[in-house]
Write a protein that holds these residues in place. Structure first.
Motif, mmCIF file in Angstrom:
data_model
loop_
_atom_site.group_PDB
_atom_site.id
_atom_site.type_symbol
_atom_site.label_atom_id
_atom_site.label_comp_id
_atom_site.label_asym_id
_atom_site.label_seq_id
_atom_site.Cartn_x
_atom_site.Cartn_y
_atom_site.Cartn_z
ATOM 1 N N SER A 103 3.925 4.835 -4.712
ATOM 2 C CA SER A 103 3.748 5.751 -5.844
ATOM 3 C C SER A 103 4.563 5.249 -7.027
ATOM 4 C CB SER A 103 4.186 7.165 -5.459
ATOM 5 O OG SER A 103 5.555 7.182 -5.089
ATOM 6 N N GLN A 128 0.830 -1.202 0.000
ATOM 7 C CA GLN A 128 0.000 0.000 0.000
ATOM 8 C C GLN A 128 0.867 1.254 0.000
ATOM 9 O OE1 GLN A 128 -2.628 -0.439 3.367
ATOM 10 N NE2 GLN A 128 -4.042 -1.748 2.244
ATOM 11 N N ASP A 129 0.225 2.350 -0.429
ATOM 12 C CA ASP A 129 0.879 3.660 -0.431
ATOM 13 C C ASP A 129 2.168 3.678 -1.245
ATOM 14 O OD1 ASP A 129 -1.147 4.607 1.282
ATOM 15 O OD2 ASP A 129 -0.050 3.879 3.048
#
Length: 525
Positions: A293, A290-291
């Motif tokens: 970029s 998750q998270d």
């Protein structure tokens, strides 16, 4: 938020399938697996046992024996889709995958992307007007009925096409559909999948039409989506990143392509090499993170075209940046039958095909007219085949969708045998030792240009010992090469002794080996 049900068609490597399923479902998505009914039952049982307690994995209720280019691939997909639709009522999207596909984005990224694009993702170009098909048959795929598998029954396949063409047996496309073509790696919304299945129940005439088209997995879903879904709701692209070489074969990705793949504006990539264990592990674990970029550069296609193009003008980087590995594949088995009497080896190959169903090709490095599939030109001459022998062999493994392949070579091809033996793949050699009567040697001398019809008997008498010694010398050099997986059968051996050598060479049962070794007149001239 989007919830994805992956439709996985696979036929090999059960350990990789299990890991792939675990990675995808760890992130909360679902998976419907169709495992080819032709594959080993033990492999299927292994997958089912390993994933039995995973509530997000389901197996297709009906397994199909799949063949490349056949309707069976579409039917297998429909079966897996139907099972997924019934089992996962909360699934919003259905995404087609193969065992060679891996995620190059996180599940979090994929769901956000699908939520922001209310569309079906499928390549779908006009079949007759577009140039999507680069080589081979085009209109003939549709207008003629294809009852034979092009790879298994090549002669019958093309004879059937030729007969229909000569007799004018062209058939019309169903009048209310406009056939489309494109990649089979699509992602479709639930309502589109439901509409397709309803259409299949209502329009048996369309199903009958596609059942006898050639390579329908590139036309069936592509056509139905265009027929059923409004134009603004279709994005004519795949969310799976894949590249093709100049020969029309898919480019394979390796460990050092990790950063490049993450920078592409796609959710998955195909084909990931079976040898790229590090890349698979990194991409598999990425999916549930998750998270994260991503810097989308999307330069992959242009970079590949640039780097591969430089090779054509003698400016290839050294070492090659893109093609970092030239191995046939660590998990692949190349079996080489070596025999001076080509007709004897071909006879053995025919018998092996019938007993084992293994793909086998005769003297592809010795005979210009050896039947080979269209591989974009690399197969067009003996010179090209020999110069690009590893690339050629990789394409043949891919073409036949197999990890086991048999070829024939002349004993004079020792350099080719040594090259393949040095590869990371498993290479086995079976030499067939024949007796050579004087009449055969005279015929051989004429075939290779050492003698002609007018050559005197006295000259032939002086020539025969040299020819015989040369043939024996080739055999000695093969035995002296010290190949690690070398076996031999002889014309003077009894069937049980030959069967043992064949069993080791082919990796088959004693019964199968004896069935091959017991054939009558194997060594006859």
């Amino acid at each position: 938020m989007a919830k994805i049900a992956y439709i996985l068609l696979c036929h090999k490597d059960p350990d990789a399938i299990i890991r792939q399923a675990e990675w995808l479902t760890d992130a909360g998505d679902c998976l419907s697996i169709h495992f080819d009914a032709r594959a080993r039952s033990g492999d299927y049982l292994k997958i089912r046992t390993a994933l039995a307690n995973n509530p997000n994995v389901v197996f297709s209720d009906k397994r199909v024996k799949c063949g490349w280019g056949e309707w069976s691939l579409v039917q297998a997909t429909l079966n897996a889709v139907q099972t997924a639709l019934e089992t996962f009522p909360r699934a919003t999207h259905f995404y087609m995958l193969s065992g060679d596909c891996m995620p190059i984005k996180t599940a979090e990224f994929a769901r956000r992307y699908l939520d922001s694009h209310d569309a079906d993702f499928v390549e779908s170009f006009d079949f007759f007007q577009s140039d999507w098909i680069k080589t081979g048959l085009k209109d003939d795929r549709l207008v003629f009925r294809h009852l034979f598998n092009e790879r298994k029954h090549k002669a019958l396949f093309y004879a059937s096409v030729d007969m229909q063409r000569r007799l004018g047996l062209r058939r019309p496309v169903p009048p209310d559909i406009k056939v489309q073509i494109g990649s089979q790696w699509w992602c479709l919304r639930r309502r589109t999948i439901e509409a397709i299945l309803d259409f299949c129940d209502a329009r048996r005439d369309v199903i009958r039409f596609f059942r006898t088209t050639w390579i329908p997995d590139e036309t069936f879903f592509q056509t139905l989506v265009r027929h059923l879904v409004p134009e603004p709701e279709i994005e004519t692209r795949s969310l799976t990143f894949l590249l093709f070489t100049d020969y029309g074969m898919p480019v394979t990705f390796y460990n050092d392509h990790h950063d490049l793949l993450l920078g592409q504006n796609f959710l998955f990539a195909r084909k990931i090499s079976s040898e790229a264990a590090e890349l698979k592990e990194r991409l598999g674990r990425l999916y549930a993170q998750q998270d994260i970029s991503f810097q989308i550069s999307n330069e992959g296609r242009k970079l590949y075209e640039f780097l591969s193009g430089r090779g054509r003008v003698g400016e290839r980087f050294a070492p090659r940046f893109w093609e970092t590995e030239s191995s046939l594949g660590r998990e692949r088995e190349l079996m080489i039958v070596v025999c001076k009497k080509w007709h004897v080896a071909k006879r053995l190959l025919d018998r092996i095909r019938k007993v084992t169903n293994l793909p086998a090709i005769s003297y592809l490095f010795n005979e210009e007219d050896t039947p080979l599939p269209d591989l974009g030109g690399i197969q067009s001459s003996l010179r090209k085949r020999t110069r690009h022998r590893r690339a050629l062999m990789r394409m043949l493994f891919d073409h036949f969708e197999t990890d086991r392949l048999i070829v024939c070579m002349d004993p004079g091809n020792l350099d080719l045998m040594q090259d393949f033996q040095a590869d990371q793949s498993e290479t086995r050699i079976l030499e067939m030792n024949c007796r050579f009567a004087d009449d055969y040697l005279i015929g051989h001398a004429r075939r290779v240009g050492l003698a002609g019809d007018q050559t005197s008997a006295a000259t032939l008498e002086r020539l025969l010992p040299a020819i015989r010694n040369d043939i024996l010398g080739e055999s000695d050099r093969i035995r002296d090469a010290g190949f690690s997986r070398y076996g031999r059968i002889s014309e003077t051996d009894d069937p049980h002794r030959s069967a043992e050598a064949l069993r080791n060479f082919l990796g088959i049962s004693r019964e199968q080996a004896l069935k091959i070794a017991s054939m009558e007149n194997l060594f006859a001239d």
